[in-house]
Enzyme design. Structure first.
Site, PDB file in Angstrom:
ATOM      1  N   ASP A   1     -10.783  -6.246 -13.567  1.00  0.00           N
ATOM      2  CA  ASP A   1     -10.245  -6.171 -14.928  1.00  0.00           C
ATOM      3  C   ASP A   1     -10.379  -4.782 -15.541  1.00  0.00           C
ATOM      4  O   ASP A   1     -11.037  -3.900 -14.985  1.00  0.00           O
ATOM      5  CB  ASP A   1     -10.942  -7.212 -15.829  1.00  0.00           C
TER       6      ASP A   1
ATOM      7  N   ASN B   1     -20.451 -17.301 -21.337  1.00  0.00           N
ATOM      8  CA  ASN B   1     -19.622 -18.454 -21.685  1.00  0.00           C
ATOM      9  C   ASN B   1     -18.895 -19.016 -20.464  1.00  0.00           C
ATOM     10  O   ASN B   1     -17.972 -19.807 -20.594  1.00  0.00           O
ATOM     11  CB  ASN B   1     -18.603 -18.058 -22.766  1.00  0.00           C
TER      12      ASN B   1
ATOM     13  N   HIS C   1     -17.189 -17.179 -18.192  1.00  0.00           N
ATOM     14  CA  HIS C   1     -15.991 -16.458 -17.752  1.00  0.00           C
ATOM     15  C   HIS C   1     -16.225 -15.710 -16.434  1.00  0.00           C
ATOM     16  O   HIS C   1     -17.337 -15.345 -16.091  1.00  0.00           O
ATOM     17  CB  HIS C   1     -15.426 -15.548 -18.848  1.00  0.00           C
TER      18      HIS C   1
ATOM     19  N   GLU D   1     -11.382 -16.122 -20.038  1.00  0.00           N
ATOM     20  CA  GLU D   1     -12.217 -16.770 -21.043  1.00  0.00           C
ATOM     21  C   GLU D   1     -12.010 -18.283 -21.033  1.00  0.00           C
ATOM     22  O   GLU D   1     -11.011 -18.774 -20.491  1.00  0.00           O
ATOM     23  CB  GLU D   1     -11.877 -16.203 -22.432  1.00  0.00           C
TER      24      GLU D   1
HETATM   25  C1  GLP Z   1     -17.884  -8.722 -18.421  1.00  0.00           C
HETATM   26  C2  GLP Z   1     -16.885  -8.543 -17.255  1.00  0.00           C
HETATM   27  C3  GLP Z   1     -17.201  -9.497 -16.162  1.00  0.00           C
HETATM   28  C4  GLP Z   1     -18.700  -9.540 -16.009  1.00  0.00           C
HETATM   29  C5  GLP Z   1     -19.323 -10.264 -17.150  1.00  0.00           C
HETATM   30  C6  GLP Z   1     -20.832 -10.244 -17.167  1.00  0.00           C
HETATM   31  O1  GLP Z   1     -17.293  -8.841 -19.634  1.00  0.00           O
HETATM   32  N1  GLP Z   1     -15.512  -8.644 -17.570  1.00  0.00           N
HETATM   33  O2  GLP Z   1     -16.540  -9.105 -14.984  1.00  0.00           O
HETATM   34  O3  GLP Z   1     -19.033 -10.224 -14.829  1.00  0.00           O
HETATM   35  O4  GLP Z   1     -18.760  -9.815 -18.366  1.00  0.00           O
HETATM   36  O5  GLP Z   1     -21.345  -9.014 -17.538  1.00  0.00           O
HETATM   37  P1  GLP Z   1     -22.822  -8.565 -17.253  1.00  0.00           P
HETATM   38  O6  GLP Z   1     -22.941  -8.431 -15.785  1.00  0.00           O
HETATM   39  O7  GLP Z   1     -22.982  -7.271 -17.961  1.00  0.00           O
HETATM   40  O8  GLP Z   1     -23.698  -9.638 -17.779  1.00  0.00           O
END
Ligand code: GLP
Length: 261
Positions: free
Chosen positions: A67, A136, A138, A143
């Site tokens: 992304d 959440n 995702h 989402e």
């Molecule tokens: C982000 C990314 C995801 C990621 C997730 C968790 O927003 N878009 O690809 O896996 O949220 O983030 P983190 O690893 O910082 O907890």
């Protein structure tokens, strides 16, 4: 779904790095799907170490990131293009031309989304997709309540995600509210999925992903449908799992070729 519980995030990341390194050694021209966020940082550090100390070769590897924020140029220090360059690409011998990240500044975002899907297909599909997990539920920026068959598209970020990710932007208003993300369907097309989730804040999402119903309200639960998905959690993020002993039993009784360490 293969569930692996490790003591802490560090050992979980080292295991994840070994899984990816094995793939790269077995198929030097493999296509890796990559993730951003705090979770995979230690894994990337280990891949860099393996490249430096053990000659792990990325020269023929192709990558596709999950992304990118809409509106952030590659030079912005919170863009995922910048993140990947700083935390992995510039430390290994990957050809920058083989690294793909959606362009959140494209004049026509719809065309960019379709083109991204086409680039993945042209590369032969993703061999192994690395994933993190949002609090959440995702994956990528898919989402809750989005389609479980979605393809690469523009998504509106949830309030929870804005809350979780805005600290690095300084304020919530400075963080983009939209992102391009591979869809859940795109992710499920990968030949293999490897999701990492660590720490107490992820415990509820981990439980819903692994043991909850398959439901769009928890996009990560779609991995239950994937024939080869591996989830690595630590004691803290796995603390709400009802069947933790079962996963440990399975892990302890694997055949030699099923083990990673
Ligand atoms: C982000 C990314 C995801 C990621 C997730 C968790 O927003 N878009 O690809 O896996 O949220 O983030 P983190 O690893 O910082 O907890």
């Amino acid at each position: 779904m293969e569930v692996i519980i490790r003591k802490d995030a560090d050992t979980g990341c080292l295991l994840g790095a070994r899984i990816i390194a094995r793939y790269v050694r077995e198929k030097p021209n493999c296509v890796l799907g990559l993730a951003t966020g705090r979770t995979p940082l230690r894994l990337y550090q280990e891949l860099i170490r393996m490249h430096r100390d053990e000659g792990l070769d990325f020269s023929r590897v192709t990558t596709f990131n999950l992304d990118e924020y809409v509106g952030l140029p590659a030079t912005h220090d919170q863009s995922y293009r910048y993140f990947m360059r700083e935390n992995l690409f510039r430390h290994i011998n990957i050809d920058p031309a083989n690294t793909h990240i959606p362009d959140g500044t494209a004049a026509d975002l719809h065309t960019e989304c379709r083109a991204y899907e086409e680039r993945i297909i042209a590369a032969g599909g993703i061999d192994l997709q690395l994933l993190g997990l949002g609090r959440n539920g995702h994956i990528g920026f898919n989402e809750p309540s989005g389609s479980l068959r979605s393809r690469t598209w523009i998504k509106i970020l949830s309030e929870q995600t804005l809350q979780d990710n805005s600290d690095v932007f300084g304020s919530r208003s400075a963080m983009p509210r939209h992102a391009i993300t591979m869809g859940v369907g795109t992710i499920l097309d990968a030949r293999r999925c490897l999701l990492l989730a660590f720490g107490p804040p992820k415990a509820r999402a981990v439980e819903r992903m692994i043991e909850g119903p398959l439901a769009a309200i928890c996009p990560a639960s779609a991995l239950q449908l994937h024939p080869r998905s591996t989830v690595v959690v630590d004691e803290a993020s796995g603390s709400a799992l009802q069947f933790a002993d079962h996963y440990r039993w399975i892990d302890a009784n694997k055949l030699p070729w099923q083990r990673y360490d």
